[in-house]
Design an enzyme around this catalytic site. Structure first.
Site, PDB file in Angstrom:
ATOM      1  N   GLU A   1       0.785  -1.273  -0.044  1.00  0.00           N
ATOM      2  CA  GLU A   1      -0.006   0.087  -0.074  1.00  0.00           C
ATOM      3  C   GLU A   1       1.004   1.240  -0.084  1.00  0.00           C
ATOM      4  OE1 GLU A   1      -4.173  -1.828   2.207  1.00  0.00           O
ATOM      5  OE2 GLU A   1      -2.680  -0.199   3.237  1.00  0.00           O
TER       6      GLU A   1
ATOM      7  N   GLU B   1      -5.710  -8.207  -0.622  1.00  0.00           N
ATOM      8  CA  GLU B   1      -6.431  -7.932   0.551  1.00  0.00           C
ATOM      9  C   GLU B   1      -7.691  -7.565   0.129  1.00  0.00           C
ATOM     10  OE1 GLU B   1      -4.906  -5.117   3.342  1.00  0.00           O
ATOM     11  OE2 GLU B   1      -2.745  -5.576   2.843  1.00  0.00           O
TER      12      GLU B   1
END
Length: 503
Positions: A173, A292
């Site tokens: 991320e 995710e």
């Protein structure tokens, strides 16, 4: 009664169902590792301190590849802390989750646990506070047989055979301002490309995942993917997607249609990747690692769970321990339908996470382990979805949502396995109050019979499995599935997820 119709034909293929679609995620966060999969004082603990009741549940869940050790955690992680004699491993402050990491469980211990559950390791490297050199050191430690400084260190630490890690995440991320070492797309793309090239020089067999957006809501979404892939397209194999969904402001109708957003997210990333492919005149295709995904009540974390204070750094605190309802499980099952619907390009996925932390498996210290409602759609889909994912040509009535406009009341996908002739159909009914009758045209399959039909539903869509009521919600046989000539009909209760097996 609302109705829907779909057609199953083995000729309508989307793509092969890669077993990596049924991966999961273990992060050093909350009680996922400590008091989750590892609790040496528990009556069910084995000689290494791992809970055998959790091992059994993970094996039944059917998890293929497990992403580790983060997540936000990895961007401040020094991997060297997690190897070597336990009594010499340092305790560190984890800035991501404001906790203390003891490093009692590290690479060797986690690899041993993976062998017990029968899953493969997908390893993330720290490109937040560290860089290319540290990634190379870790790769040498895990994948080189012997004869170098790091491989010999691994052997000295008790592992003669190389770990042979095949799949690697290049950070986590990195588009998020919350991430340690957050970078612009341009800076991250250059670093990812440099690190990927170096890792391939050391081990050409590795498969590499570059960070995509941490959500379609990010202001840089789309442009982030384009810029990062412009730098790294020829160096990597996957770009990641992350997405979490939650019911907001009591809008259950929109929440039940969350897979509509996942569909759009996947298709947007595919379009961007293919744009870069065209610009580069490349012959390779970048696929998606949706590493995710889940239902996660993020607002509750921000308002209730979040830990703060310079003197408050607990070990394994209770964080992100969402208790999932029937409605959550129906959305969860629909997200699995979305992943299968894009099996041609989504060839890896990781449910976040596995134990205690937004997880299908919960544990109580010194007490039982149990299945959350979301456990059931994952376990059944992992078991039944084999062979090829099929486009089902769905015709369904629609309803209006505030978030996504007009969407289908019924959603579905199917898989067909030519090896044994089995077909699986996965369906959801999003109607809040009414059952839906679904007719399935199976003439292309020849003569079929219903091998099984299971439905997750309840008169109370907020019902959950908790410590006090661990078996409140589960799958029930659906006796309405009937074969008549070249059609199968089945009735879906309101707010329900169903798996239908045909042979």
């Amino acid at each position: 009664m609302p109705s829907a119709r779909l057609t199953i034909d083995p000729a309508f293929t989307i793509g092969g169902v890669n077993r990596r679609l049924f991966g999961a995620f273990v992060e050093h966060l909350g009680r996922c590792v400590y008091d989750g999969l590892y609790e040496p004082g528990h009556p069910a603990a084995d000689a290494e301190g791992f809970r055998t009741d959790v091992i059994d549940l993970v094996k039944e869940l059917g998890v293929s590849t497990i992403r580790y050790p983060g997540g936000n955690f990895v961007s401040g992680f020094r991997w060297e802390d997690s190897v070597g004699p336990r009594d010499q491993r340092p305790r560190r402050l984890d800035l991501a989750w404001h906790s203390t990491e003891t490093n009692e469980i590290g690479l060797h211990e986690f690899a041993s646990w993976l062998e017990k559950v029968g899953s493969d390791l997908m390893l993330a490297v720290n490109l937040g506070t560290r860089g290319t050199l540290e990634a190379l050191d870790l790769l040498e430690y895990t994948n080189i047989a012997s004869g170098t400084a790091w491989s010999d260190r691994r052997i000295a630490n008790g592992r003669e055979q190389a770990f042979g890690v095949g799949m690697w995440c290049l950070g986590n991320e990195m588009d998020g301002p919350w991430q340690l070492g957050h970078r612009s797309a341009d800076d991250y793309g250059k670093l990812a490309s440099q690190t990927a090239k170096a890792m391939r020089q050391l081990d050409p067999s590795v498969e590499l995942v570059v960070c995509g957006s941490s959500g379609a809501h990010m202001p840089t979404f789309g442009e982030w993917e384009r810029t990062v892939l412009t730098h790294s397209y020829e160096d990597v194999d996957y770009i990641s997607c992350h997405a979490y969904y939650e019911e907001k402001n009591g809008d259950l109708a929109s929440f039940l249609a969350s897979a509509v957003d996942m569909d759009h997210f996947i298709e947007s990333v595919v379009a961007t990747a293919d744009h870069v492919k065209a610009v580069n005149r490349s012959e390779k295709t970048i696929n998606i690692s949706f590493d995710e995904w889940n239902v996660w009540y993020i607002d509750r974390y921000q308002n209730v769970d979040r830990i703060e204070g310079i003197d408050n750094w607990p070990v394994a605190p209770r964080l992100l321990e969402d208790a999932y309802s029937v409605a959550d499980a129906v959305v969860f099952g629909n997200l699995l339908i979305s992943l299968l619907r894009h099996a041609d390009r989504v060839t890896s996925a990781s449910l976040a996470q596995l134990v205690n932390v937004i997880a299908p498996i919960m544990t109580e210290p010194g007490g039982p382990a149990w299945k959350q409602t979301t456990y059931f759609p994952f376990a059944v889909t992992s078991r039944l979805a084999t062979g090829e994912a099929l486009e089902v040509r769905l015709e369904t009535e629609t309803y209006r949502t505030d978030a996504y406009g007009e969407v289908g009341l019924v959603d579905a996908v199917a898989t067909y396995d030519a090896a044994d002739g089995s077909t699986a159909v996965f369906l959801v009914n999003r109607h809040l109050h009414e059952s839906a009758e679904v007719t399935i045209d199976v003439r292309a399959l020849g003569e079929v019979r219903v091998l099984g039909a299971e439905t997750l539903s309840d008169d109370d869509v907020t019902a959950k499995n908790t410590l006090e009521h661990r078996d409140r919600v589960g799958l029930r046989p659906n006796p309405t599935a009937v074969v008549s000539g070249s059609e199968v009909t089945i009735t879906l209760p309101p707010v329900s997820w169903t798996a239908l097996s045909l042979g």
